[in-house]
Design a protein around this motif. Structure first.
Motif, PDB file in Angstrom:
ATOM      1  N   ALA A 130      -5.517   2.057  12.954  1.00  0.00           N
ATOM      2  CA  ALA A 130      -4.063   2.381  12.278  1.00  0.00           C
ATOM      3  C   ALA A 130      -2.136   2.068  11.198  1.00  0.00           C
ATOM      4  CB  ALA A 130      -2.494   2.116  14.537  1.00  0.00           C
ATOM      5  N   LEU A 131      -2.544   1.264  10.766  1.00  0.00           N
ATOM      6  CA  LEU A 131      -2.115   0.484   9.760  1.00  0.00           C
ATOM      7  C   LEU A 131      -2.513   1.344   8.813  1.00  0.00           C
ATOM      8  CD1 LEU A 131      -0.092  -1.461   8.503  1.00  0.00           C
ATOM      9  CD2 LEU A 131      -1.391  -2.565   7.923  1.00  0.00           C
ATOM     10  N   ARG A 132      -4.042   1.483   8.428  1.00  0.00           N
ATOM     11  CA  ARG A 132      -5.188   2.029   6.943  1.00  0.00           C
ATOM     12  C   ARG A 132      -3.788   3.233   7.259  1.00  0.00           C
ATOM     13  NH1 ARG A 132      -8.436   1.357   3.049  1.00  0.00           N
ATOM     14  NH2 ARG A 132     -10.374   3.426   3.872  1.00  0.00           N
ATOM     15  N   GLN A 133      -4.593   4.376   8.526  1.00  0.00           N
ATOM     16  CA  GLN A 133      -4.792   5.506   8.696  1.00  0.00           C
ATOM     17  C   GLN A 133      -2.771   5.713   8.452  1.00  0.00           C
ATOM     18  OE1 GLN A 133      -5.652   6.452  12.897  1.00  0.00           O
ATOM     19  NE2 GLN A 133      -7.990   6.528  12.105  1.00  0.00           N
ATOM     20  N   ALA A 134      -2.149   5.021   8.501  1.00  0.00           N
ATOM     21  CA  ALA A 134      -0.262   5.160   8.585  1.00  0.00           C
ATOM     22  C   ALA A 134      -0.574   5.613   6.452  1.00  0.00           C
ATOM     23  CB  ALA A 134       0.716   4.783   9.128  1.00  0.00           C
ATOM     24  N   CYS A 135      -1.560   4.908   6.181  1.00  0.00           N
ATOM     25  CA  CYS A 135      -0.980   5.214   4.235  1.00  0.00           C
ATOM     26  C   CYS A 135      -1.347   6.100   3.673  1.00  0.00           C
ATOM     27  CB  CYS A 135      -1.567   3.675   3.837  1.00  0.00           C
ATOM     28  SG  CYS A 135      -3.349   4.469   3.875  1.00  0.00           S
ATOM     29  N   PHE A 136      -1.500   7.164   4.839  1.00  0.00           N
ATOM     30  CA  PHE A 136      -2.131   8.327   4.057  1.00  0.00           C
ATOM     31  C   PHE A 136      -1.345   9.011   4.374  1.00  0.00           C
ATOM     32  CE2 PHE A 136      -6.648   6.197   5.010  1.00  0.00           C
ATOM     33  CZ  PHE A 136      -7.097   6.184   3.550  1.00  0.00           C
TER      34      PHE A 136
END
Length: 263
Positions: free
Chosen positions: A234-240
């Motif tokens: 989720a942390l990675r997805q949020a950065c996009f």
């Protein structure tokens, strides 16, 4: 225009995959990544004894092809490229029982470096640069990708590579363990093919068996609790979706300092 993956067999039992995207410094797009995944999977079943992965036009790869994605679909398309075809190519290299050699004729950056790190052996031309720019782009890298670097070069060098975002030259990368050998430009192709020929001549049951054992040992060290893995994803997805990621990619392409907003 999409890039392409060139495929040939320079030696008996050796398949060479060459990344070619000259207008974009061999950036990795859907066509190239899908081609790698398909070619590597096929090699496990068609008698191929070794794979060489390299790049044309004096480059290995500059990483993901996200610089020209239109602003109105940037977040979705960038995540789509990074999440699926890149993962498929990496997983194919991880899973294959055929030994693999990455031959790096030029700069090897971002996703290009992880792709090379997914190969069993790596040889680089003297003078090239290797690096991971997520900190310069506003990108949170995948925990599976970071784990790969931790296994290869340890925690201190992984922090240095990802938090500073600076490139390192081939000789320093060899000291770190990112690559195995550094050779002159005129020697790179021959050196890589010599390694591939030796891999192809070794006992296949031994080579494939040892790869399986190594893969199992690394996977045994890689388990995360489901809730922790979900948090990291989720942390990675949020950065996009962040303004900083869009600004970081734009600034990187324009070769100017990014104006970070922290959102």
């Amino acid at each position: 225009m999409a890039g392409e993956l060139l495929i040939d067999e320079p030696l008996d039992g050796v398949r060479r995959l060459t990344i070619s995207n000259p207008d974009k410094r061999n950036a990795l797009d859907h066509a190239i990544l899908d081609g790698i995944a398909e070619a590597v999977r096929a090699a496990s079943d068609d008698g191929t004894r070794a794979i060489v992965l390299t790049g044309a036009h004096g480059m290995f790869s500059s990483g993901y092809d996200i610089g020209d994605i239109p602003e109105d679909v940037f977040a979705a398309e960038a995540e789509k490229l990074v999440a699926h075809p890149f993962t498929s190519a990496i997983e194919a290299l991880d899973a294959t029982d055929v030994p693999t050699v990455a031959a790096l004729p030029g700069h090897t950056i971002g996703g290009g470096l992880e792709l090379a790190l997914s190969c069993d052996l790596r040889v680089a031309r003297d003078g090239i640069k290797l690096g991971m720019p997520p900190a310069k782009l506003g990108l949170v890298y995948s925990h599976t990708g970071l784990r790969r670097f931790l296994h290869a070069i340890g925690e201190p060098r992984t922090r240095q590579l990802f938090l500073l975002g600076r490139n390192v030259d081939a000789r320093e990368a060899a000291v770190w363990g990112l690559i195995h050998e550094v050779v002159g430009s005129e020697d790179l192709e021959g050196f890589a093919l010599d390694w591939a020929a030796e891999l192809a001549s070794n006992a296949p049951l031994s080579v494939r068996g040892n790869k399986r054992v190594l893969r199992a040992l690394l996977e045994a060290e890689a388990s995360l609790e489901d809730d922790v893995a979900a948090e990291l994803i989720a942390l990675r997805q949020a950065c996009f979706q962040s303004e900083d990621f869009a600004e970081g990619v734009k600034a990187f392409g324009e070769k100017r300092p990014a104006r970070w907003q922290g959102r």
